[in-house]
Design a protein around this motif. Structure first.
Motif, PDB file in Angstrom:
ATOM      1  N   THR A 148      73.524  54.773  78.704  1.00  0.00           N
ATOM      2  CA  THR A 148      75.182  55.023  79.011  1.00  0.00           C
ATOM      3  C   THR A 148      76.087  55.759  78.155  1.00  0.00           C
ATOM      4  O   THR A 148      77.320  55.898  77.899  1.00  0.00           O
ATOM      5  N   SER A 149      75.729  55.296  76.565  1.00  0.00           N
ATOM      6  CA  SER A 149      75.983  55.326  75.423  1.00  0.00           C
ATOM      7  C   SER A 149      76.622  56.869  75.635  1.00  0.00           C
ATOM      8  O   SER A 149      77.592  57.342  74.754  1.00  0.00           O
ATOM      9  N   GLY A 150      75.706  57.492  75.846  1.00  0.00           N
ATOM     10  CA  GLY A 150      75.975  59.461  75.521  1.00  0.00           C
ATOM     11  C   GLY A 150      77.412  59.630  76.353  1.00  0.00           C
ATOM     12  O   GLY A 150      77.498  60.255  75.978  1.00  0.00           O
ATOM     13  N   SER A 151      77.100  59.366  77.473  1.00  0.00           N
ATOM     14  CA  SER A 151      78.442  59.578  78.538  1.00  0.00           C
ATOM     15  C   SER A 151      79.355  59.769  77.820  1.00  0.00           C
ATOM     16  O   SER A 151      80.406  59.814  78.124  1.00  0.00           O
ATOM     17  N   ILE A 152      79.568  58.228  76.703  1.00  0.00           N
ATOM     18  CA  ILE A 152      81.071  57.849  76.166  1.00  0.00           C
ATOM     19  C   ILE A 152      80.927  58.292  75.097  1.00  0.00           C
ATOM     20  O   ILE A 152      82.298  57.624  74.546  1.00  0.00           O
ATOM     21  N   ALA A 153      80.847  59.112  74.330  1.00  0.00           N
ATOM     22  CA  ALA A 153      80.195  59.389  73.235  1.00  0.00           C
ATOM     23  C   ALA A 153      81.827  60.101  72.337  1.00  0.00           C
ATOM     24  O   ALA A 153      82.072  60.706  73.236  1.00  0.00           O
ATOM     25  N   GLU A 154      81.780  59.915  70.988  1.00  0.00           N
ATOM     26  CA  GLU A 154      83.435  60.474  71.001  1.00  0.00           C
ATOM     27  C   GLU A 154      84.754  60.084  71.061  1.00  0.00           C
ATOM     28  O   GLU A 154      85.379  60.643  69.815  1.00  0.00           O
ATOM     29  N   ARG A 155      84.408  59.582  71.644  1.00  0.00           N
ATOM     30  CA  ARG A 155      85.744  58.893  71.739  1.00  0.00           C
ATOM     31  C   ARG A 155      85.914  57.517  72.085  1.00  0.00           C
ATOM     32  O   ARG A 155      87.495  56.843  72.671  1.00  0.00           O
ATOM     33  N   THR A 156      85.132  56.475  71.986  1.00  0.00           N
ATOM     34  CA  THR A 156      85.111  55.407  73.075  1.00  0.00           C
ATOM     35  C   THR A 156      85.284  53.910  71.488  1.00  0.00           C
ATOM     36  O   THR A 156      84.976  54.620  70.403  1.00  0.00           O
ATOM     37  N   GLN A 157      85.978  53.177  71.270  1.00  0.00           N
ATOM     38  CA  GLN A 157      86.030  51.346  70.046  1.00  0.00           C
ATOM     39  C   GLN A 157      84.791  51.079  70.473  1.00  0.00           C
ATOM     40  O   GLN A 157      83.833  50.850  71.278  1.00  0.00           O
TER      41      GLN A 157
END
Length: 515
Positions: A148-157
């Motif tokens: 899951t962390s890969g999908s929301i990378a580069e913009r998540t708090q």
């Protein structure tokens, strides 16, 4: 666990006849026989637990693979951030799975929906589980969170990672694993007689987690990325796709090989034990053979998917792309994970070939829908995971299904294309639909609530500058030349370099820079 059987001193005395001290001799022989039998049983437990622990170590090593793959797939300015989130997945997931997750997943006796014993590993070890089993299942749980962390990378708090990772590993994932893998689960192919009938007289076969792990992580990532929206600059003003390429192909390849290596604990390790004989006329054939076959099918599916992606992408875009090949290979591995133990090696080739095209197709769909997933995690793990479940329903072999899942309820349904009817295939479809529904109903609202509370996405300024500098105290890469003669003067100023394909000119003639 197999034993040598029971020894009766009374029966042995009769066989010894009326010789002197027959009773004493019989008791002595039975005592020695019982001790020997216990020793063999203890050795069997020790070997099986050692095998499971070694498999757990391999699966945990996949976290390093995830970290390297994620780091290479993002831009340099977010490397520290994505690496820290991978550490967080393991740490936060470890505590949440220890306190709640393991009990929800495997807390027997329980009902068909959720486990209710062994919170905080209470009453472990037991007749049902040892500590090695917990460690193995924890490694699986944090793998789902890592996806899951890969999908929301580069913009998540950062706080959003902490919340979703704990929730996913402590509640969402454990319930799915209970349904499919627990002896009490309603969809489990290993469901006990006392728990009720099997789903479609078959149960869903997801041997190592194409659905339980990969689809859960992929669908969760899908909702996170959809609710957050694409990264700034991912699509231009006219809606055309703009490639925001990762900064290191080397890290991508390293991560892929580490994940591939760990998959040999993920798939073969899911047997949980290796010293188990099958009821055949061949002494050399047993569960150890099935473990080897599973490693072979895992290998062939990954290899086929990687090569298929290589040549397919060459035809589609005109060049050889190592990142695409690595993702294709991982897609093949995610797909074979469901049926790796119950299909022939030749079927694994079919699985990998189609998995590559499934990934290519979902990537095209994502581009059309303006969906942004930096690691293609939802397409790879969600899409290829779903294909893996369908593949198992098509190609599962009768002999392997009966050997692994038992014939206590009679001969089991198997693959449609192998002549086994449609019951297993129907169970696989139900599993796919239920996973999509459950993860959507839990993770979707969670990400939406985080967005409403302004805890999900970082500010535009932070995203443009890169979270390494704005939130983690500095960039991941700083180059220092050890040669004193080449040190720049005190007025030397560093500057950030974005991976835009050009090489900036050195400042004041120095070769030192920050990347």
């Amino acid at each position: 666990m197999a034993s040598l059987g029971d020894c009766s001193a009374t029966e042995l005395t009769t066989l010894l006849g009326s010789t002197a001290n027959a009773t004493a001799a019989a008791e002595y022989i039975c005592t020695r026989f019982t001790d020997t039998s216990k020793s063999f049983t203890n050795i069997t437990y020790a070997i099986d637990n050692t095998y499971l622990l070694f498999s757990a170590y391999l699966v945990f090593a996949m976290q390093l693979g995830f970290a390297m793959l994620c780091a290479g797939s993002v831009r340099a300015k977010n490397t520290m951030n994505i690496m820290l989130t991978n550490v967080l997945d393991a740490a936060a997931g470890g505590l949440s799975y220890y306190i709640f997750g393991f009990a929800f997943a495997f807390g027997v006796p329980s009902n068909s929906f959720i486990g209710k014993h062994h919170f905080g590993l209470k009453k472990i070890p037991s007749e049902d589980f040892d500590y090695s089993f917990f460690l193995y299942q924890w490694a699986f749980a944090i793998a789902a969170a890592g996806i899951t962390s890969g999908s929301i990378a580069e913009r998540t708090q950062f706080v959003a990672y902490l919340i979703y990772s704990s929730f996913l590993t402590g509640f969402v994932y454990p319930l799915v694993s209970h349904w499919v893998w627990s002896a009490d689960g309603w969809a489990s192919a290993t469901r006990s007689m006392k728990s009720g009938s099997l789903l479609f007289d078959s149960g869903a076969i997801d041997f190592a987690g194409s659905g339980v792990v990969h689809m859960v992580g992929g669908i969760a990532g899908l909702w996170g990325a959809l609710i957050e929206g694409p990264r700034i600059g991912r699509f231009d003003h006219s809606g055309r796709s703009v490639a925001l390429r990762g900064h290191s192909g080397s890290l991508v390849v390293l991560g892929t090989f580490l994940l591939w290596f760990g998959w040999y604990g993920f798939n073969p390790g899911s047997f949980l034990q290796i010293l188990k004989s099958y009821d055949t006329s061949y002494d050399y054939y047993g569960q150890w053979s099935a473990v080897g076959r599973t490693a072979v099918t895992t290998t062939l599916a990954g290899c086929t998917a990687g090569l298929t992606t290589l040549f397919s992408r060459r035809l589609l875009v005109g060049h050889w792309n190592v990142t695409d090949v690595c993702n294709g290979l991982l897609g093949g591995l995610a797909a074979i994970t469901s049926g790796c133990a119950v299909v022939e090696p030749w079927a694994a080739v079919v699985c990998g070939f189609i998995a590559a095209w499934v990934l290519i197709g979902f990537n095209k769909l994502a581009e059309v829908c303006k969906y942004d997933d930096p690691l293609e995690a939802a397409q790879l793990h969600g899409g290829c995971g779903a294909w893996g479940l369908l593949f198992t329903g098509l190609f599962a072999k009768e002999q392997y299904v009966n050997e692994i899942y038992g014939t206590d309820r009679g001969s089991r349904p198997y693959g449609v294309l192998m002549g086994g009817g449609g019951k297993l295939f129907g169970a696989q479809i139900v599993q796919i639909l239920v996973i999509i529904g459950w993860v959507s109903a839990t993770m979707g609202p969670l990400f939406y609530i985080l967005k409403i509370l302004k805890l999900l996405r970082v500010s535009r300024e932070d995203e443009m500058a890169g979270m390494d500098m704005t939130r983690h105290g500095g960039f991941a890469y700083v180059y220092h030349d050890e040669d004193a003669s080449s040190h720049p003067p005190g007025s030397f100023a560093t500057r950030r370099i974005e991976p835009d394909g050009t090489s900036p000119a050195p400042i004041n003639g120095s070769t030192n820079n920050v990347v």
